[in-house]
Each structure stands twice: as structure tokens, then as C-alpha cells.
Scaffold this motif. Structure first.
Motif, PDB file in Angstrom:
ATOM      1  N   THR A 593      -5.831  -7.558  -2.291  1.00 54.60           N
ATOM      2  CA  THR A 593      -4.629  -6.634  -1.562  1.00 54.60           C
ATOM      3  C   THR A 593      -4.874  -5.763  -0.850  1.00 54.60           C
ATOM      4  N   ALA A 594      -5.834  -4.743  -0.937  1.00 48.30           N
ATOM      5  CA  ALA A 594      -6.384  -3.006  -0.004  1.00 48.30           C
ATOM      6  C   ALA A 594      -7.033  -4.620   1.239  1.00 48.30           C
ATOM      7  N   ALA A 595      -7.544  -5.927   1.331  1.00 45.67           N
ATOM      8  CA  ALA A 595      -7.839  -5.568   2.688  1.00 45.67           C
ATOM      9  C   ALA A 595      -6.476  -6.323   3.883  1.00 45.67           C
ATOM     10  N   VAL A 596      -5.348  -6.451   3.181  1.00 43.85           N
ATOM     11  CA  VAL A 596      -4.232  -6.865   3.837  1.00 43.85           C
ATOM     12  C   VAL A 596      -3.362  -5.761   3.946  1.00 43.85           C
ATOM     13  N   THR A 597      -3.438  -4.896   3.259  1.00 47.68           N
ATOM     14  CA  THR A 597      -2.735  -3.588   3.302  1.00 47.68           C
ATOM     15  C   THR A 597      -3.384  -1.980   2.890  1.00 47.68           C
ATOM     16  N   SER A 598      -3.666  -0.623   4.051  1.00 43.95           N
ATOM     17  CA  SER A 598      -4.167   0.731   2.955  1.00 43.95           C
ATOM     18  C   SER A 598      -3.377   1.265   2.686  1.00 43.95           C
ATOM     19  N   SER A 599      -2.663   0.247   2.498  1.00 48.33           N
ATOM     20  CA  SER A 599      -1.140   1.676   2.336  1.00 48.33           C
ATOM     21  C   SER A 599      -0.974   1.420   0.771  1.00 48.33           C
ATOM     22  N   LEU A 629     -13.633   1.021  -2.978  1.00 48.00           N
ATOM     23  CA  LEU A 629     -12.960   1.650  -1.701  1.00 48.00           C
ATOM     24  C   LEU A 629     -12.123   3.681  -2.238  1.00 48.00           C
ATOM     25  N   GLN A 630     -11.922   3.588  -0.711  1.00 48.63           N
ATOM     26  CA  GLN A 630     -11.465   5.197  -1.338  1.00 48.63           C
ATOM     27  C   GLN A 630     -10.109   5.344  -0.503  1.00 48.63           C
ATOM     28  N   ARG A 631      -9.737   7.057  -1.739  1.00 48.21           N
ATOM     29  CA  ARG A 631      -8.512   6.174  -1.459  1.00 48.21           C
ATOM     30  C   ARG A 631      -7.889   8.170  -0.650  1.00 48.21           C
ATOM     31  N   ASN A 632      -6.851   8.107   0.167  1.00 52.35           N
ATOM     32  CA  ASN A 632      -7.063  10.371   0.493  1.00 52.35           C
ATOM     33  C   ASN A 632      -5.096   9.718   2.108  1.00 52.35           C
TER      34      ASN A 632
END
Length: 825
Positions: A593-599, A629-632
Motif C-alpha cells: 500500500t505504501a507503494a501507491v500512496t505516500s500519505s 520505509l521512512q515516516r516524516n
């Protein structure tokens, strides 16, 4: 209180049974000896047997007993002369008697019961129901086969229905099939829903004309769907049995949306074989409307003639794909390349509850909803346990149609394993000799539990047949599909795994086995399979036959036997069970899912709508800690390592295995063969070896004690020279490791997997690889399995190459790239 006296006048003796209050057990058993007197026959001796004690009583006691009785009865089937003597005696006492029919089996047990309309035929006479039950129990308990409690109950049901013990016992003799007795139940056809006329549908003119070439009206479930907003963009979950017309519902929405410029159609299916069939059907059906169809499936990297001729472009109007094939596009960040999507059809949507594949289907649906928020989603299934719950989860309107388009009969045949081939041959031949009112011959699908059994059964049947399973090449499967569709092939023998797959227009379905592999079928799988029987465009009715071997189990720890499982399936209902995926599966879906959204907010919303419960905070923290992954500040971004894992369907553990192997400078071939073995290898001459050694050699090379049996003692010396040399070559090449656990250490499987890949790099196609290993080692495989393994190896090499680049291991990356290209061909 009432007192009856029953007299049975046999040639050797006269039995007297005093019966109180109509009870079966008499007060005692009396034996009467008569004498001839001047006034006629009279009692001479009267013996009373009570509690296993015999005593002679005065004959006057019998006379008094007769005078006080409310009713005197004489058994009809007694000796005529003795009966006449008893009647004469009674007349001398001015007494009369009724001649009655009584159960002879009861009399043998010194019991009493009348015979009447409820009595049971047995050996050219009638016996009471209680004795019939006892006799049935005796036959079952004295049999060499142990029958389950459910089967015993079923036989008693048949006995009650037929009132014929001989016919009931025929159910235990498969050589004498009684169609009426084997019938478990019949499900009537129903088309009570009013249908819609196609010419009145608000659809594009050319599309309407195309549909009218086949029919003037929609089928009932199609009409219900249209009336509930199908052509107005309403998302729907359509549940209805096989052959009721669900597929056209998806096409109605999808094709109309294409023609109205409302977006393209994605058609998702679980199996490559089904994707190939849908691709062919849609290409033929809709190319005349100017609509292009393409295909996206997992097994598409290895160049073979079939894939070369298939369109794979994403700019097509219809994209048919497997769940994983479509998900790959999303996972690699290429969702935009799909273009504007108007309709998504998800076939066999009940797969979402499967423990192994369910998480990926759940994930791809959620990601498609995010990527195509305006699309109309149509979900299709023949077997959903709780459709209301699933419809709510999918946010779709439930369209439920519970009726079959043709009547269906379900039959249970109890038979030993060795009788199944003969029975299947007879039933299949009889079916092929029938022609429906639509002009089609009856054809049969036989379901079994393994690919090897598909071939064994097909070869053993004395009627034209063909095996069909995922291990065959696409060309081989296509040949079977075409031959069956044209009515030239009476029988297809397939695996349970393909029950929800390709559409074979069969009138009869037989279950040679009630297992998938070594695990018993569940209700959903069973209903999927039996639903293949009967097609409204071809047949007037459907037949389902379960061949169950009493006492049969596949493993020692299976509590139920095949006969018990058969009845549980015939009587059972699907149970809805809450599905929750393992942590590895959840981590994989978060990465995808992180591949289709950065939100992060959108990611949470996507997973909040999925079937399983996701603790997104915990999963994100773990993936961040492991540098996937990285979160910011509310955003989520996959690392290079994370993108590789997501795009290659790698679990977290498998991604680490590849990374660690790359960092240890292991070669790409060694890495991919350690990741995944090719173990679908069989002894080509297993039956011949078994006969020579007088053992039951498992056909799979790497299964259980196969290798131990083969190389034990002097066994190899008993085989013919050519085969012995092949097997010695196999041993010298693959069984030479020094591991303590050899041959169970995995080295043999890994080396053999390397050999498969090496032969491919020499230019052999999958069928050629199979021929070569047969010639070299006397072992064989299915070309489809080889193709699948090579395709998997290519995907793993892709991951090895990218991870090697990410960690600056250039030589490994180059070697992985070179090997990948050689395998692709």
C-alpha cells in the motif's frame, strides 16, 4: 390390560407366545405337544420356558390361558397340517383364532411383531422394521470395512424410504448401482424471477446487437442486477451458483462503461488458466466493437509461443489479469499506467477469505479502490458463507440469487478404492450416450486430489478422456478446453484446485476423491466443484456423484473417513469464519500500500477498510525500524529496499534472506535455489519400480522415504540396467552432500533446482527440460510446473539484482541480470 396368545404351528413343534399389552417380548415361551382323543385334538404336554429355565406345566393351564385371552392368533406361514390341528383343538374348546402375518425373524428370537405396510422386504419375504434394522447392523458390523456412523444413519434412511433391505444392501455393492438408491437429493430448477428484454436495455446500440445474437432476454440474476442499478454505476456483490450468468453482469457494466467513455475494464481472476480463457473470450467477443483486450498474469516472463501471441499492453480497453498480475502493477508504482478505470470485476471474490491468498486479494481490492475511486466494482462468487457481511465489507449492494438454472441430482456411491475406475467409466459412458434437448452430449468432469491422479485416472478409463491441471502447458490445456467445448471429449479429469477455474460445460461431475492434496475439502470448495454440473445453454439437468471409500483416510491423524466426509458435505452448510492474516502477510500488505500512496492518513484509511484488523502503528514502526520505509510528518516513503520487497511480493523474512545472502557474496543461482526449491519431481517409472521391488514407492522423488527405499540394500540391483544407470546418475549428481540429515537436508532439492535452471539457460523450453531430465535421470515433471518455477526464479533474480545494486554488489547484480535474461529466453 390385554392378553393375546400367538400360536406358531410348525412341523416340528407348536410354539405358544402369551403377549401382554401388545409388547414385543412375550410373558414366556411355551411349547405344546398335541394328542388325538375321541373328542378331537387336545393338549398333551405343555412346556414353559422362562429366564432360560424349562418346566412342564399341566395342559389345563394352557386351556385356561386360551379361555381368558382377549385374542388368539395363528401365524399364517405355519405348517398346514399342524395349523389345521390347532384350529380343530380351538374349535373343540369353542374358541376361534385370527390368522395373522408375523415377523419370522422376531420368532427366531422368541419375540413378536406383526407384518404390515411398514414391513420390509428381505430375501423374498417380509420382516419387521426392527429386525431389518438389526440385520442391517449385523451386515455392516460383520463387513471387513468399517462404516462411519453417518453412513450407517444414511443406510437406515434409505431402508426407511424403500422398505427393502435387499435394495438397501446393494448400496454396499458398487457393482450393482441403483440410481434411485444412490440419489441423496434433488435440487429443482427455478426461474421464477421475471427477466428483462435485452432490446429494452439502455445500452450502446452495437453492444445490444451483439447480445441479441445469443438471446432475447437476460437470465434472472442478470435482470435482478440491472434492476438494482448495474447500468447506473452501482457497485454490487453478486452471489449465485455456477452457470447462472454472473460473468455477463461484469461484462454488461464494463463494456457499457467503455463504450460510453467512462473508463476501461479490469477483470481480475484467481488462476492463470482462467485469465487465458477470459482473454480469448473477450478478444473474440468484443474486438468487433473496436475494443482491445490484454492480459497480465504472473507467468509472463518466460518467452513461450503462447505468451508471445498475447497482447500485454496497459493501454487496452480491457485488462484481464490474475490478482497478483494486477497487484504487481500497483506495487511497482505504475498505477497511473492503468489509465482511467471505469469498472473493476473481481471474479471468485470468496478467495478473500482464503488463509494463504486472501490477504493479497483484500489488498489489491483496497488499493484499486484508492487508485480508481470513481470505478464501479462488481464482485462475483458462487459460494459466500455470509454474503451480507461480505457485501458490507466491500461496500457493495448484495445481489443474491439462490436458484439453479437447471435441476441437479446429487448421488452418493459407497465403493472400495479398486472399484472407482470401473464405476466412473460406466457412469461417464452412460452420460456421453445421452443427448440433451439442446442437442449436446452429456460430458463429465472428474475431480481428484492430485495431478498424478489426473493422469492415472485418465489413462485407466476405457473411454476417451484427458487430464487437466496447472502443471500442463497452456497449449496442452487449451487443446483440452477446445475439445471439451466442442463435445468431442467425454471426460476431463482435473484437480480440486481448478474447481473455480476454466468453464467446462459438463452435465455430470464426479468426485473420485473428497480431498485437495491430503486435506479434506471444505464446504466452499465442495460447492464450487459440484456447481460445475449442468449448464442451461447445454443441458436439461446436472448430475453430481460422490465416490466415497468407507474407512479411507489420507493421513493417520485424520479423524473422519471419506464416507463420513461425503455425508457431512452433502448435509452441510458453509460456515463463516473471521479471517485474520499473520503478521508477515500484514507487513507485506502495508509495504504494497505504501507503494501507491505516500500519505499515512490514506494508508490508514485503506487498511481500515480491509478484512483483517491492522494495527497500523505497530506495523509501521516495525517496518521503519527494519529500514523498509521512512515516516516524516504524516508521509510514508518506501526505502529502496522497501520498494524492492513490495514490487516482488517479498515477505519481510524473505527480503532479509536475499539481503543477507547478497552481503555474504553468495552467487545469484545459489540464492534463488535456496529461496525456493523445485520439488515437483516424480519417478517416471514409479509403478514399474514398485512392482519390481514389491513395495509401494511414492511417486514424488523428494517425498518421504522414496530415496531411502530406492537406495536401500540390494534394491537397485533388482532394476533393469538402463533404469539403474539413470538412477545412479541421479544419485551421483544430487545425493552427494555430507550433511548429517542427508537426503532430508534440502541439498538434493537445491541441486536439482539448479539443474532445471541450467538446462533452461542451454535454450530448452519447459517441455524440452522435462524430456532431458527423463532421459538423464529417469525422473519427470510437468512442463507447467517447470514454467512456474522458472518464472518465480526470474522474479527472485530481479529482487537479487536490485538488492545487490542497492548494497553496491555490482558483480552479483550483473550475474543476476545475465542469468535472468538467459532464463527469460
Amino acid at each position: 390390560m390385554t392378553l393375546w396368545i400367538l400360536i406358531i404351528a410348525e412341523r416340528a413343534k407348536i410354539t405358544v407366545l402369551p403377549i401382554r399389552d401388545k409388547k414385543k417380548k412375550p410373558l414366556f415361551v411355551g411349547e405344546l405337544v398335541m394328542q388325538t382323543t375321541a373328542t378331537g385334538p387336545r393338549p398333551h404336554k405343555f412346556k414353559v420356558i422362562l429366564n432360560n429355565k424349562e418346566e412342564f406345566h399341566p395342559p389345563s393351564e394352557l386351556t385356561e390361558l386360551l379361555r381368558t385371552a382377549d385374542r388368539i392368533m395363528i401365524g399364517r406361514d405355519g405348517d398346514p397340517q399342524q395349523t389345521a390341528t390347532v384350529i380343530s383343538m380351538l374349535q373343540g374348546f369353542q374358541l376361534s383364532a385370527d390368522v395373522v402375518d408375523v415377523c419370522r425373524f422376531c420368532l427366531l428370537k422368541n419375540m413378536f411383531n406383526f407384518l404390515n405396510r411398514r414391513s420390509v422386504r428381505y430375501h423374498r419375504e417380509k420382516i419387521c422394521l426392527d429386525c431389518a434394522r438389526d440385520e442391517l447392523t449385523r451386515v455392516l458390523s460383520s463387513s471387513q470395512v468399517t462404516y462411519g456412523e453417518e453412513v450407517c444413519d444414511r443406510l437406515e434412511e434409505v431402508l426407511l424410504g424403500t422398505r427393502d433391505l435387499d435394495r438397501t444392501l446393494l448400496m454396499l455393492n458398487p457393482e450393482e448401482l441403483d440410481h434411485e438408491l444412490t440419489r441423496f437429493d434433488a435440487i429443482a430448477a427455478s426461474t421464477e424471477v421475471s427477466t428483462s428484454r435485452i432490446k429494452e436495455l439502455p445500452i450502446h446500440r452495437k453492444f445490444r446487437e451483439l447480445l441479441l445474437q445469443k438471446s432475447d432476454v437476460l437470465l434472472p440474476v442478470q435482470s435482478i442486477s440491472v434492476k438494482n442499478g448495474l447500468l447506473k454505476g452501482q457497485s454490487q456483490l453478486v452471489t449465485s451458483v455456477t452457470a447462472t450468468g454472473k460473468t455477463l453482469i461484469g461484462e454488461l457494466a464494463g463494456i457499457e462503461n467503455i463504450l460510453r467513455k467512462k473508463g476501461k475494464l479490469l477483470y481480475l481472476v484467481p488462476l492463470v488458466a482462467l485469465a487465458n480463457q477470459k482473454y480469448d473470450q473477450f478478444t473474440e467477443r468484443y474486438s468487433g466493437l473496436g475494443i482491445q483486450t490484454s492480459i497480465r498474469v504472473g507467468s509472463a516472463r518466460i518467452k513461450v509461443s503462447k505468451t508471445d501471441s498475447m497482447r500485454r499492453s496497459l493501454d487496452s480497453d480491457i485488462i484481464v489479469g490474475t490478482y497478483e498480475g494486477i497487484d504487481y502493477i500497483l506495487r511497482t508504482g505504475a498505477a497511473d499506467m492503468l489509465g482511467y478505470i471505469g469498472t473493476v470485476v473481481v471474479d471468485e471474490v470468496h478467495t478473500i477469505e482464503d488463509q494463504e491468498r486472501g490477504h493479497r486479494l483484500d489488498g489489491v481490492i483496497a488499493r484499486l479502490k484508492y487508485s480508481a475511486p470513481d470505478a464501479q466494482f462488481i464482485y462475483l462468487s458462487a459460494t459466500v458463507a455470509k454474503p451480507e457481511i461480505m457485501a458490507k465489507h466491500l461496500n457493495a449492494k448484495l445481489i443474491e440469487y439462490e436458484y439453479r438454472p437447471v435441476p441437479i441430482e446429487r448421488h452418493l456411491v459407497l465403493c472400495p478404492e479398486h472399484s472407482k475406475i470401473k464405476i466412473m467409466t460406466k457412469l461417464a459412458r452412460d452420460e456421453y450416450g445421452k443427448v440433451s434437448s439442446k442437442g449436446h452430449r452429456g460430458q463429465t468432469i472428474i475431480f481428484t486430489n492430485s495431478r498424478r491422479n489426473c493422469h492415472r485416472i485418465s489413462e485407466a478409463l476405457s473411454i476417451p478422456s484427458a487430464p487437466y491441471h496447472a502443471g500442463l502447458t497452456s497449449q496442452e490445456r487449451k487443446k483440452v478446453e477446445v475439445s471439451f467445448a466442442k463435445g468431442r471429449l467425454p471426460v476431463v479429469v482435473t484437480t480440486a484446485a481448478l474447481a473455480a477455474g476454466v468453464d467446462f460445460p459438463a452435465s455430470q461431475v464426479m468426485f473420485e476423491s473428497l480431498a485437495m492434496g491430503i486435506e479434506w475439502l471444505n464446504m466452499q470448495e465442495f460447492l464450487q466443484m459440484l456447481g460445475r454440473a449442468g449448464r442451461p445453454d447445454y443441458h436439461d439437468r446436472g448430475e453430481v456423484v460422490l465416490l466415497a471409500s468407507p474407512g479411507k483416510r489420507y493421513t493417520g491423524d485424520q479423524g473422519d473417513t471419506e464416507d463420513t466426509v461425503a455425508l457431512k458435505l452433502l448435509k452441510g452448510e458453509m460456515l463463516h469464519t473471521r479471517v485474520d492474516y499473520g503478521e508477515e502477510e500484514k507487513l507485506e500488505e502495508i509495504l504494497a500500500t505504501a507503494a501507491v500512496t505516500s500519505s499515512e492518513k490514506d494508508l490508514r484509511r485503506i487498511h481500515g477498510n480491509m478484512l483483517a484488523d491492522y494495527n497500523v502503528d505497530v506495523l509501521l514502526r516495525r517496518l521503519e525500524k527494519q529500514k523498509f520505509l521512512q515516516r516524516n510528518k504524516g508521509s510514508v516513503e518506501l526505502t529502496r529496499f522497501g520498494k524492492i520487497a513490495a514490487g516482488h511480493f517479498l515477505s519481510v523474512s524473505r527480503a532479509f534472506l536475499i539481503r543477507d545472502a547478497v552481503l555474504l557474496d553468495q552467487g545469484p543461482l545459489n540464492i534463488v535455489t535456496n529461496l525456493e526449491f523445485f520439488d515437483g519431481v516424480y519417478f517416471k517409472y514409479a509403478s514399474r519400480i514398485s512392482a519390481t521391488l514389491n513395495v509401494n514407492l511414492p511417486s514424488r522423488v523428494f517425498q518421504g522415504a522414496s530415496l531411502d527405499i530406492l537406495f536401500e540394500g540390494e534394491n537397485m540391483g533388482k532394476l533393469d540396467i538402463a533404469l539403474r544407470e539413470q538412477l545412479f546418475d541421479f544419485a551421483s549428481e544430487f545425493l552427494t552432500c555430507t550433511c548429517k540429515d542427508s537426503p532430508y537436508c534440502g541439498c538434493a532439492e537445491r541441486k536439482f533446482s539448479e539443474k532445471i535452471i541450467t538446462i533452461r539457460t542451454e535454450g530448452y523450453d519447459p517441455a524440452g527440460i522435462v524430456r532431458k531430465i527423463e532421459n538423464l535421470y529417469g525422473v519427470t515433471a510437468y512442463p507447467g510446473d517447470v514454467l512456474g518455477y522458472l518464472d518465480s526464479a526470474v522474479r527472485n533474480l530481479d529482487a537479487v539484482e536490485m538488492i545487490a545494486k542497492a548494497y553496491s554488489k555490482k558483480e552479483i547484480a550483473l550475474e543476476a541480470h545475465r542469468l535472468k535474461k538467459e532464463i527469460e529466453g
